[in-house]
Motif scaffolding. Sequence first.
Motif, PDB file in Angstrom:
ATOM      1  N   PHE A  53     -36.255  25.652  -6.317  1.00 12.10           N
ATOM      2  CA  PHE A  53     -36.800  24.393  -5.802  1.00 12.10           C
ATOM      3  C   PHE A  53     -37.069  24.454  -4.300  1.00 12.10           C
ATOM      4  O   PHE A  53     -38.083  23.945  -3.827  1.00 12.10           O
ATOM      5  CB  PHE A  53     -35.894  23.225  -6.150  1.00 12.10           C
ATOM      6  CG  PHE A  53     -35.869  22.902  -7.616  1.00 12.10           C
ATOM      7  CD1 PHE A  53     -37.028  22.902  -8.367  1.00 12.10           C
ATOM      8  CD2 PHE A  53     -34.676  22.604  -8.252  1.00 12.10           C
ATOM      9  CE1 PHE A  53     -37.018  22.617  -9.710  1.00 12.10           C
ATOM     10  CE2 PHE A  53     -34.647  22.306  -9.604  1.00 12.10           C
ATOM     11  CZ  PHE A  53     -35.829  22.315 -10.334  1.00 12.10           C
ATOM     12  N   VAL A  54     -36.186  25.073  -3.536  1.00 12.22           N
ATOM     13  CA  VAL A  54     -36.403  25.200  -2.096  1.00 12.22           C
ATOM     14  C   VAL A  54     -37.599  26.092  -1.821  1.00 12.22           C
ATOM     15  O   VAL A  54     -38.405  25.822  -0.923  1.00 12.22           O
ATOM     16  CB  VAL A  54     -35.125  25.722  -1.385  1.00 12.22           C
ATOM     17  CG1 VAL A  54     -35.417  26.132   0.041  1.00 12.22           C
ATOM     18  CG2 VAL A  54     -34.047  24.657  -1.422  1.00 12.22           C
ATOM     19  N   ARG A  56     -40.263  26.474  -3.746  1.00 12.67           N
ATOM     20  CA  ARG A  56     -41.469  25.681  -4.041  1.00 12.67           C
ATOM     21  C   ARG A  56     -41.733  24.658  -2.947  1.00 12.67           C
ATOM     22  O   ARG A  56     -42.878  24.422  -2.560  1.00 12.67           O
ATOM     23  CB  ARG A  56     -41.327  24.991  -5.394  1.00 12.67           C
ATOM     24  CG  ARG A  56     -41.355  25.978  -6.544  1.00 12.67           C
ATOM     25  CD  ARG A  56     -41.152  25.275  -7.854  1.00 12.67           C
ATOM     26  NE  ARG A  56     -42.202  24.300  -8.068  1.00 12.67           N
ATOM     27  CZ  ARG A  56     -43.136  24.398  -8.992  1.00 12.67           C
ATOM     28  NH1 ARG A  56     -43.131  25.419  -9.795  1.00 12.67           N
ATOM     29  NH2 ARG A  56     -44.046  23.469  -9.116  1.00 12.67           N
ATOM     30  N   TRP A  57     -40.674  24.041  -2.445  1.00  9.91           N
ATOM     31  CA  TRP A  57     -40.806  23.056  -1.372  1.00  9.91           C
ATOM     32  C   TRP A  57     -41.359  23.715  -0.105  1.00  9.91           C
ATOM     33  O   TRP A  57     -42.256  23.181   0.533  1.00  9.91           O
ATOM     34  CB  TRP A  57     -39.435  22.433  -1.117  1.00  9.91           C
ATOM     35  CG  TRP A  57     -39.369  21.491   0.028  1.00  9.91           C
ATOM     36  CD1 TRP A  57     -39.997  20.281   0.146  1.00  9.91           C
ATOM     37  CD2 TRP A  57     -38.631  21.669   1.231  1.00  9.91           C
ATOM     38  NE1 TRP A  57     -39.678  19.698   1.354  1.00  9.91           N
ATOM     39  CE2 TRP A  57     -38.833  20.543   2.034  1.00  9.91           C
ATOM     40  CE3 TRP A  57     -37.805  22.683   1.697  1.00  9.91           C
ATOM     41  CZ2 TRP A  57     -38.257  20.410   3.285  1.00  9.91           C
ATOM     42  CZ3 TRP A  57     -37.227  22.549   2.933  1.00  9.91           C
ATOM     43  CH2 TRP A  57     -37.456  21.414   3.716  1.00  9.91           C
ATOM     44  N   ALA A  60     -45.062  24.428  -0.419  1.00  9.24           N
ATOM     45  CA  ALA A  60     -45.853  23.210  -0.247  1.00  9.24           C
ATOM     46  C   ALA A  60     -45.973  22.849   1.230  1.00  9.24           C
ATOM     47  O   ALA A  60     -47.050  22.462   1.707  1.00  9.24           O
ATOM     48  CB  ALA A  60     -45.229  22.054  -1.030  1.00  9.24           C
ATOM     49  N   ILE A  61     -44.896  22.991   1.977  1.00  9.64           N
ATOM     50  CA  ILE A  61     -44.938  22.685   3.410  1.00  9.64           C
ATOM     51  C   ILE A  61     -45.853  23.667   4.142  1.00  9.64           C
ATOM     52  O   ILE A  61     -46.638  23.266   5.005  1.00  9.64           O
ATOM     53  CB  ILE A  61     -43.518  22.701   4.006  1.00  9.64           C
ATOM     54  CG1 ILE A  61     -42.760  21.476   3.519  1.00  9.64           C
ATOM     55  CG2 ILE A  61     -43.545  22.744   5.527  1.00  9.64           C
ATOM     56  CD1 ILE A  61     -41.309  21.450   3.938  1.00  9.64           C
TER      57      ILE A  61
END
Length: 81
Positions: A53-54, A56-57, A60-61
């Motif tokens: 999850f980190v 993917r985050w 995105a950033i």
Amino acid sequence: MRPAHKVIFWGLVILIVLAHVALWRSDMPPDLKMTFTILNAIGWSIILLPIVFVSRWMNAIERRNAENARRQTPPNGPTRL
């Protein structure tokens, strides 16, 4: 996720699955096998899911920052004053 990280991640997942297969092929009692499998799956989920999850985050950033940088740069390049 970077390609090298994907290889490491999937390699780890394959090793975890193979360890579970070895556990289930052992001569332990079935209820103990199930207990170890559940504990192991929960433990690895707690470790691996936040990593995914980190990642993917962060992707995105990085995409958002790249789009913002393209919008702020003039089409003919930066101008000097």
